[in-house]
Design a protein around this motif. Structure first.
Motif, PDB file in Angstrom:
ATOM      1  N   TRP A   1       2.451  -8.910   9.703  1.00 46.39           N
ATOM      2  CA  TRP A   1       2.906 -10.262  10.034  1.00 46.39           C
ATOM      3  C   TRP A   1       1.844 -11.251   9.629  1.00 46.39           C
ATOM      4  O   TRP A   1       0.657 -10.934   9.587  1.00 46.39           O
ATOM      5  N   ARG A   2       2.267 -12.490   9.297  1.00 48.58           N
ATOM      6  CA  ARG A   2       1.293 -13.551   9.087  1.00 48.58           C
ATOM      7  C   ARG A   2       1.816 -14.853   9.676  1.00 48.58           C
ATOM      8  O   ARG A   2       3.028 -15.090   9.717  1.00 48.58           O
ATOM      9  N   LEU A   3       0.865 -15.696  10.080  1.00 49.14           N
ATOM     10  CA  LEU A   3       1.193 -16.969  10.708  1.00 49.14           C
ATOM     11  C   LEU A   3       1.690 -17.965   9.662  1.00 49.14           C
ATOM     12  O   LEU A   3       1.095 -18.088   8.590  1.00 49.14           O
ATOM     13  N   THR A   4       2.766 -18.660   9.965  1.00 48.48           N
ATOM     14  CA  THR A   4       3.205 -19.757   9.102  1.00 48.48           C
ATOM     15  C   THR A   4       3.479 -20.978   9.969  1.00 48.48           C
ATOM     16  O   THR A   4       3.797 -20.854  11.157  1.00 48.48           O
ATOM     17  N   GLY A   5       3.373 -22.153   9.373  1.00 53.85           N
ATOM     18  CA  GLY A   5       3.717 -23.386  10.079  1.00 53.85           C
ATOM     19  C   GLY A   5       5.234 -23.471  10.222  1.00 53.85           C
ATOM     20  O   GLY A   5       5.989 -22.770   9.553  1.00 53.85           O
ATOM     21  N   ASP A   6       5.694 -24.349  11.108  1.00 55.78           N
ATOM     22  CA  ASP A   6       7.118 -24.538  11.340  1.00 55.78           C
ATOM     23  C   ASP A   6       7.875 -24.806  10.042  1.00 55.78           C
ATOM     24  O   ASP A   6       7.619 -25.799   9.368  1.00 55.78           O
ATOM     25  N   GLY A   7       8.804 -23.919   9.704  1.00 51.02           N
ATOM     26  CA  GLY A   7       9.614 -24.168   8.525  1.00 51.02           C
ATOM     27  C   GLY A   7       8.843 -24.101   7.225  1.00 51.02           C
ATOM     28  O   GLY A   7       9.313 -24.585   6.198  1.00 51.02           O
ATOM     29  N   GLU A   8       7.643 -23.511   7.244  1.00 49.74           N
ATOM     30  CA  GLU A   8       6.822 -23.461   6.028  1.00 49.74           C
ATOM     31  C   GLU A   8       6.521 -22.015   5.646  1.00 49.74           C
ATOM     32  O   GLU A   8       6.744 -21.091   6.419  1.00 49.74           O
ATOM     33  N   ASN A   9       5.983 -21.863   4.438  1.00 47.13           N
ATOM     34  CA  ASN A   9       5.706 -20.510   3.955  1.00 47.13           C
ATOM     35  C   ASN A   9       4.256 -20.087   4.205  1.00 47.13           C
ATOM     36  O   ASN A   9       3.886 -18.961   3.929  1.00 47.13           O
ATOM     37  N   ASP A  10       3.431 -21.015   4.713  1.00 49.05           N
ATOM     38  CA  ASP A  10       2.036 -20.656   4.982  1.00 49.05           C
ATOM     39  C   ASP A  10       1.538 -21.475   6.170  1.00 49.05           C
ATOM     40  O   ASP A  10       2.306 -22.239   6.774  1.00 49.05           O
ATOM     41  N   ALA A  11       0.274 -21.303   6.484  1.00 47.76           N
ATOM     42  CA  ALA A  11      -0.276 -21.955   7.680  1.00 47.76           C
ATOM     43  C   ALA A  11      -1.185 -23.126   7.319  1.00 47.76           C
ATOM     44  O   ALA A  11      -1.950 -23.585   8.172  1.00 47.76           O
ATOM     45  N   THR A  12      -1.099 -23.637   6.089  1.00 44.60           N
ATOM     46  CA  THR A  12      -2.076 -24.639   5.651  1.00 44.60           C
ATOM     47  C   THR A  12      -1.890 -25.991   6.318  1.00 44.60           C
ATOM     48  O   THR A  12      -2.750 -26.856   6.186  1.00 44.60           O
ATOM     49  N   SER A  13      -0.781 -26.197   7.039  1.00 45.67           N
ATOM     50  CA  SER A  13      -0.605 -27.490   7.708  1.00 45.67           C
ATOM     51  C   SER A  13      -1.327 -27.518   9.056  1.00 45.67           C
ATOM     52  O   SER A  13      -1.512 -28.579   9.645  1.00 45.67           O
ATOM     53  N   LEU A  14      -1.757 -26.355   9.553  1.00 47.72           N
ATOM     54  CA  LEU A  14      -2.389 -26.288  10.866  1.00 47.72           C
ATOM     55  C   LEU A  14      -3.828 -26.776  10.794  1.00 47.72           C
ATOM     56  O   LEU A  14      -4.569 -26.423   9.882  1.00 47.72           O
ATOM     57  N   ARG A  15      -4.237 -27.600  11.773  1.00 49.79           N
ATOM     58  CA  ARG A  15      -5.601 -28.127  11.798  1.00 49.79           C
ATOM     59  C   ARG A  15      -6.154 -28.017  13.209  1.00 49.79           C
ATOM     60  O   ARG A  15      -6.414 -29.024  13.869  1.00 49.79           O
ATOM     61  N   PRO A  16      -6.406 -26.811  13.705  1.00 47.71           N
ATOM     62  CA  PRO A  16      -6.871 -26.672  15.084  1.00 47.71           C
ATOM     63  C   PRO A  16      -8.290 -27.152  15.306  1.00 47.71           C
ATOM     64  O   PRO A  16      -8.702 -27.376  16.432  1.00 47.71           O
ATOM     65  N   ARG A  17      -9.075 -27.276  14.257  1.00 45.40           N
ATOM     66  CA  ARG A  17     -10.476 -27.666  14.428  1.00 45.40           C
ATOM     67  C   ARG A  17     -10.882 -28.728  13.417  1.00 45.40           C
ATOM     68  O   ARG A  17     -11.868 -28.574  12.701  1.00 45.40           O
ATOM     69  N   GLY A  18     -10.130 -29.793  13.341  1.00 45.95           N
ATOM     70  CA  GLY A  18     -10.553 -30.873  12.462  1.00 45.95           C
ATOM     71  C   GLY A  18      -9.814 -30.849  11.138  1.00 45.95           C
ATOM     72  O   GLY A  18      -9.261 -29.835  10.734  1.00 45.95           O
ATOM     73  N   ASP A  19      -9.874 -31.979  10.448  1.00 44.20           N
ATOM     74  CA  ASP A  19      -9.039 -32.208   9.271  1.00 44.20           C
ATOM     75  C   ASP A  19      -9.348 -31.315   8.093  1.00 44.20           C
ATOM     76  O   ASP A  19      -8.482 -31.066   7.268  1.00 44.20           O
ATOM     77  N   THR A  20     -10.594 -30.909   7.949  1.00 46.05           N
ATOM     78  CA  THR A  20     -10.939 -30.208   6.704  1.00 46.05           C
ATOM     79  C   THR A  20     -10.830 -28.691   6.828  1.00 46.05           C
ATOM     80  O   THR A  20     -10.912 -27.978   5.831  1.00 46.05           O
ATOM     81  N   MET A  21     -10.629 -28.210   8.051  1.00 39.76           N
ATOM     82  CA  MET A  21     -10.634 -26.751   8.224  1.00 39.76           C
ATOM     83  C   MET A  21      -9.215 -26.201   8.276  1.00 39.76           C
ATOM     84  O   MET A  21      -8.427 -26.572   9.145  1.00 39.76           O
ATOM     85  N   ILE A  22      -8.888 -25.315   7.349  1.00 35.91           N
ATOM     86  CA  ILE A  22      -7.589 -24.643   7.404  1.00 35.91           C
ATOM     87  C   ILE A  22      -7.790 -23.200   7.871  1.00 35.91           C
ATOM     88  O   ILE A  22      -8.902 -22.673   7.822  1.00 35.91           O
ATOM     89  N   VAL A  23      -6.682 -22.633   8.341  1.00 33.19           N
ATOM     90  CA  VAL A  23      -6.776 -21.312   8.964  1.00 33.19           C
ATOM     91  C   VAL A  23      -5.787 -20.346   8.330  1.00 33.19           C
ATOM     92  O   VAL A  23      -4.812 -20.744   7.691  1.00 33.19           O
ATOM     93  N   ASN A  24      -6.067 -19.076   8.531  1.00 36.86           N
ATOM     94  CA  ASN A  24      -5.204 -18.011   8.031  1.00 36.86           C
ATOM     95  C   ASN A  24      -5.239 -16.866   9.038  1.00 36.86           C
ATOM     96  O   ASN A  24      -6.325 -16.426   9.426  1.00 36.86           O
TER      97      ASN A  24
END
Lengths: 232, 170
Positions: B45-68
């Motif tokens: 399994w992998r995390l994806t944003g709502d209605g998206e194919n990846d998690a690059t829209s998530l910003r849990p720790r500030g604008d420049t940090m993306i998560v996977n």
């Protein structure tokens, strides 16, 4: 068994040829096959192969080659393959592996990938130039096969164990051995990209623009593959 | 391997925003790299944003940090995907797109099979790794632990001997 014992075991010329044959195959090798390949009696091959197992250069297993089972199916054959691990001998003692690990760790932490790739490419180009000057390069324009042969020779000299893969659209050269194996597993993106750059330089120095090297990682092989350059 | 799955979480500090031309190479690779993961052996399994194919829209720790964040059947299958598949080629641009991490940026930990970690849980594991170093509850490829807490050797996870295209002679 120490590394010296293992390496010394290869002094016997027949044993050396048996070892070379086994490690060059893409399958486990039976005593019969090895004996035939080297041109000796089966019992002599068995003696040498088992000696190579004893010093840790080969590993042995057994399996019925016929696929049958149960009584009357025949005895399982003893099969030999290259053993895991690395053997080295340096006199006086040298430890470039530790230095490489430290340098790689520092390069990784400092994000020096691109700089390392530049250095590797230049180094590869110099090596390719030298090989070309020594007469192992194809003339430009003689076409892909001559270039592929020249590259195969240079890669073999550098320990990559190149092997042609004809299963795709055109011939591809893959490499069975990574000369930087342990380092490539500790620092894969850093070291594999370094290797790619080194080979890019090598091809450029050899003067084979009809060939291209690209990254094509798969388990058990060097992460690069060489094929015809379709843009040529 | 049947009771536990391996969760992995990594963060990256983008050098430029996702829609900047300097990050275009990364964005262009996302779909194919994710598709490769989806069909990789051992992928769960992998995390994806709502209605998206990846998690690059998530910003849990500030604008420049993306998560996977993803879950796998084993450390070996994850390692093979990350470092011995097309994903390795995609990593070649990492220094162009991301700042070199000043502290550990990737954490692994065991979860019960079927568990889907949250981003909050993942950040806790990463913080644990950063605070205390590798341990049974948060570790890395090179400093791994088994589900029961015994330390691994931290050696490479690929088979020590892997005959190239090994063929069993019939």
């Amino acid at each position: 068994m120490t590394d010296i014992d293992a390496i010394a075991a290869l002094q016997d010329p027949v044993r050396r040829r048996l070892y070379d044959h086994v490690v060059a195959q893409d399958h486990e090798v039976s005593r019969n096959e090895a004996a035939e390949a080297v041109g000796i009696q089966r019992t002599l091959a068995a003696f040498h192969l088992d000696k190579l197992v004893e010093v840790g250069l080969l590993e042995a297993g057994s399996r019925r080659l016929t696929g049958r089972s149960g009584p009357g199916a025949g005895r399982p054959a003893k099969l030999y393959r290259r053993s895991a691990g690395e053997r080295g001998l340096s006199l006086p003692p040298r430890d470039y592996r530790t230095a490489a690990t430290l340098l790689a760790e520092a390069a990784e932490a400092a994000g020096l990938d691109r700089r390392l790739q530049e250095v590797a490419k230049a180094h590869g180009r110099a090596a390719g130039d030298a090989a070309a000057a020594a007469g192992t390069a194809a003339d430009p324009g003689t076409g892909g096969e001559a270039g592929l042969t020249a590259v195969t020779g240079v890669l073999a000299d550098r320990g990559y164990e190149p092997q042609r893969d004809e299963s795709g659209a055109g011939p591809v050269l893959r490499m069975r051995n990574c000369p930087f194996h342990a380092l490539s597993e500790e620092f894969p993106p850093l070291v594999c990209a370094m290797n790619l750059a080194l080979l890019e330089g090598l091809l450029a120095g050899l003067g084979v623009p009809e060939l291209v090297v690209r990254m094509d990682a798969r388990p058990g092989w060097c992460c690069t593959a060489i094929s015809k350059n379709n843009d040529c | 391997m049947t009771d536990h799955h391996l969760a992995q979480f990594n963060v990256g500090a983008l050098r430029s925003p996702l829609d900047d031309p300097r990050t275009a190479g990364f964005v262009a690779l996302l779909d194919s790299v994710n598709a490769l993961a989806d069909r990789a052996p051992g992928f769960v399994w992998r995390l994806t944003g709502d209605g998206e194919n990846d998690a690059t829209s998530l910003r849990p720790r500030g604008d420049t940090m993306i998560v996977n964040l993803s879950v796998w059947e084993s450390r070996e299958t994850l390692w093979e995907y990350v470092y011995r598949s097309g994903h390795l080629d995609a990593m070649r641009g990492r220094r162009d797109w991301f700042q070199p991490p000043a502290e550990p940026h990737l954490v692994l930990w065991w979860v019960p099979a079927g568990h889907r970690p949250t981003v909050e849980e993942s950040l806790e594991r990463l913080d644990l790794l950063r605070r205390e170093g590798p341990g049974p509850r948060a570790f890395t490829f090179r400093t791994a632990y088994a589900p029961d807490g015994t330390p691994g050797t931290g050696q490479s996870t690929s088979a020590a001997y892997r005959p190239a295209a090994a063929v069993v002679r019939k």
